[in-house]
Design an enzyme around this catalytic site. Structure first.
Site, PDB file in Angstrom:
ATOM      1  N   ASN A  12       0.868  -1.181   0.000  1.00 13.23           N
ATOM      2  CA  ASN A  12       0.000   0.000   0.000  1.00 13.23           C
ATOM      3  C   ASN A  12       0.900   1.224   0.000  1.00 13.23           C
ATOM      4  O   ASN A  12       1.534   1.527   1.006  1.00 13.23           O
ATOM      5  CB  ASN A  12      -0.887  -0.032   1.253  1.00 13.23           C
ATOM      6  CG  ASN A  12      -1.713   1.233   1.417  1.00 13.23           C
ATOM      7  OD1 ASN A  12      -1.777   2.060   0.503  1.00 13.23           O
ATOM      8  ND2 ASN A  12      -2.333   1.389   2.573  1.00 13.23           N
ATOM      9  N   LYS A  14       0.027   4.274  -0.176  1.00 15.15           N
ATOM     10  CA  LYS A  14      -0.606   5.444   0.456  1.00 15.15           C
ATOM     11  C   LYS A  14      -0.400   6.687  -0.438  1.00 15.15           C
ATOM     12  O   LYS A  14      -0.393   6.554  -1.654  1.00 15.15           O
ATOM     13  CB  LYS A  14      -0.056   5.620   1.870  1.00 15.15           C
ATOM     14  CG  LYS A  14      -0.147   4.316   2.677  1.00 15.15           C
ATOM     15  CD  LYS A  14       0.136   4.477   4.134  1.00 15.15           C
ATOM     16  CE  LYS A  14       0.001   3.118   4.827  1.00 15.15           C
ATOM     17  NZ  LYS A  14       0.141   3.204   6.273  1.00 15.15           N
ATOM     18  N   HIS A  99      -9.286   1.104   5.143  1.00 10.51           N
ATOM     19  CA  HIS A  99      -8.001   1.303   5.822  1.00 10.51           C
ATOM     20  C   HIS A  99      -8.208   2.234   7.011  1.00 10.51           C
ATOM     21  O   HIS A  99      -9.018   3.164   6.944  1.00 10.51           O
ATOM     22  CB  HIS A  99      -6.976   1.885   4.844  1.00 10.51           C
ATOM     23  CG  HIS A  99      -5.582   1.840   5.402  1.00 10.51           C
ATOM     24  ND1 HIS A  99      -5.137   2.743   6.333  1.00 10.51           N
ATOM     25  CD2 HIS A  99      -4.562   0.968   5.189  1.00 10.51           C
ATOM     26  CE1 HIS A  99      -3.886   2.436   6.662  1.00 10.51           C
ATOM     27  NE2 HIS A  99      -3.515   1.361   5.989  1.00 10.51           N
ATOM     28  N   GLU A 101      -6.561   4.614   8.090  1.00 12.74           N
ATOM     29  CA  GLU A 101      -6.330   6.040   7.798  1.00 12.74           C
ATOM     30  C   GLU A 101      -7.568   6.667   7.175  1.00 12.74           C
ATOM     31  O   GLU A 101      -7.867   7.839   7.408  1.00 12.74           O
ATOM     32  CB  GLU A 101      -5.084   6.182   6.906  1.00 12.74           C
ATOM     33  CG  GLU A 101      -3.814   5.914   7.712  1.00 12.74           C
ATOM     34  CD  GLU A 101      -2.646   5.363   6.923  1.00 12.74           C
ATOM     35  OE1 GLU A 101      -2.653   5.420   5.682  1.00 12.74           O
ATOM     36  OE2 GLU A 101      -1.709   4.853   7.587  1.00 12.74           O
ATOM     37  N   GLU A 169      -4.746  -4.863  10.654  1.00 13.77           N
ATOM     38  CA  GLU A 169      -3.717  -3.843  10.839  1.00 13.77           C
ATOM     39  C   GLU A 169      -3.972  -3.094  12.144  1.00 13.77           C
ATOM     40  O   GLU A 169      -4.790  -2.156  12.167  1.00 13.77           O
ATOM     41  CB  GLU A 169      -3.740  -2.846   9.679  1.00 13.77           C
ATOM     42  CG  GLU A 169      -3.468  -3.470   8.321  1.00 13.77           C
ATOM     43  CD  GLU A 169      -2.943  -2.446   7.339  1.00 13.77           C
ATOM     44  OE1 GLU A 169      -1.846  -2.654   6.824  1.00 13.77           O
ATOM     45  OE2 GLU A 169      -3.615  -1.427   7.114  1.00 13.77           O
ATOM     46  N   GLY A 175       3.235   2.318  10.772  1.00 13.18           N
ATOM     47  CA  GLY A 175       4.212   3.390  10.639  1.00 13.18           C
ATOM     48  C   GLY A 175       4.967   3.721  11.906  1.00 13.18           C
ATOM     49  O   GLY A 175       5.631   4.759  11.991  1.00 13.18           O
ATOM     50  N   SER A 214       4.013  -2.012  10.125  1.00 15.59           N
ATOM     51  CA  SER A 214       5.475  -2.047  10.319  1.00 15.59           C
ATOM     52  C   SER A 214       6.119  -3.365   9.896  1.00 15.59           C
ATOM     53  O   SER A 214       7.086  -3.810  10.518  1.00 15.59           O
ATOM     54  CB  SER A 214       5.835  -1.713  11.774  1.00 15.59           C
ATOM     55  OG  SER A 214       5.448  -0.390  12.094  1.00 15.59           O
TER      56      SER A 214
HETATM   57  P1  13P Z   1       3.505   0.461   7.454  1.00  9.41           P
HETATM   58  O1  13P Z   1       4.003  -0.844   6.869  1.00  9.41           O
HETATM   59  O2  13P Z   1       4.190   1.639   6.902  1.00  9.41           O
HETATM   60  O3  13P Z   1       3.461   0.401   8.945  1.00  9.41           O
HETATM   61  O4  13P Z   1       1.969   0.614   6.963  1.00  9.41           O
HETATM   62  C1  13P Z   1       1.102  -0.438   7.124  1.00  9.41           C
HETATM   63  C2  13P Z   1      -0.178  -0.124   6.416  1.00  9.41           C
HETATM   64  O5  13P Z   1      -0.948   0.708   6.861  1.00  9.41           O
HETATM   65  C3  13P Z   1      -0.455  -0.824   5.156  1.00  9.41           C
HETATM   66  O6  13P Z   1      -1.767  -0.619   4.733  1.00  9.41           O
END
Ligand code: 13P
Length: 252
Positions: A12, A14, A99, A101, A169, A175, A214
């Site tokens: 992803n 983002k 997601h 976010e 997740e 992150g 992560s």
């Molecule tokens: P990270 O791998 O950067 O922690 O992000 C995970 C994520 O949100 C994938 O959708």
């Protein structure tokens, strides 16, 4: 991982990536060799501006290209939104929905995520439905209940092993460099599998559940080895082809 489920490693991107990132997509496609393709599905979800480019850069390989969100309607007066049909038209074969976010930044509810997954299926896309608890919810001991509620509320009734992937997740692991233990991940994936079984019976055994948060080349081995973990949803480490391929190679 299990005999009846083919692993999936998904990236992803983002809100990252400009046109020159096409080279990373091509490097991932080039590195997705026969040995890897025999073992694992790979999917990259770049920003929508790069979808069509990513499709071209990967058309010589089995690398799949997906999107990060879709609107529930097929078309209409929704300025700035993209329908699942548009994503499919650009060459996407999958879309991430729900997601954390988007749940946080755009106030997406379980009901909206459910409708988005149905929109994905209407357009012929595989839906990657994301769930996961916040740090406060975990500390309060509500992790399992929160995740079960999200799966019940976000995964539509027409789910099949082909059209659905669930991604667990934990919000606090995204992150941050923090990762749950493999035991914790196995436990939550077990809860998700149980809810899927309750809803879909034997078909649940074929539905893939990814871990995300992560994931890096140096911690992926333990995470992917956990029970009921059928792959990874990778954020930051998917932006670099060498890291993303190193994560996928954990399956070799
Ligand atoms: P990270 O791998 O950067 O922690 O992000 C995970 C994520 O949100 C994938 O959708």
């Amino acid at each position: 991982m299990s005999a009846e489920r083919r692993p999936l490693v998904a990236g992803n991107w983002k809100m990252n990536g400009l046109r020159d990132s096409a080279a990373e997509i091509r490097a991932i496609a080039d590195g997705y060799d026969a040995a890897l393709a025999a073992r694992v599905d790979l999917l990259i979800c770049p920003p929508a501006t790069l979808l069509a480019t990513a499709v071209v850069e990967s058309d010589h390989s089995a690398l799949r290209i997906g999107a990060q969100d879709c609107h529930m309607k097929a078309s209409g007066a929704h300025t700035g939104d993209l329908s699942a049909e548009m994503l499919a038209d650009a060459g996407a074969t999958a879309v991430i929905v729900g997601h954390s976010e988007r749940r946080a930044d755009h106030h997406e509810s379980d009901e909206m995520v459910w409708e988005k997954a149905e929109a994905a299926w209407r357009a012929g896309l595989m839906a990657v439905v994301c769930v996961g608890e916040t740090e406060a919810q975990r500390q309060a001991g509500h992790c399992h209940a929160v995740v079960a509620r999200q799966v019940r509320g976000s995964v539509p009734d027409a789910a099949t092993p082909e059209n659905l992937v669930v991604a667990y997740e934990p919000v606090w692991a995204i992150g941050t460099g923090l990762v749950p233990t493999a035991e914790d991940v196995a436990e939550v994936h077990g809860v998700i599998r149980a809810v899927l079984k309750e809803r879909f019976g034997a078909a649940a055994q074929g539905m893939r559940i990814l871990y995300g948060g992560s994931v890096k080349p140096d911690n992926v081995g333990a995470l992917l080895g956990a029970a009921d973990v059928d792959g990874a949803l990778v954020g930051g480490a998917s932006l670099k082809s060498s890291d993303f391929l190193a994560i996928a190679r954990a399956y070799l």
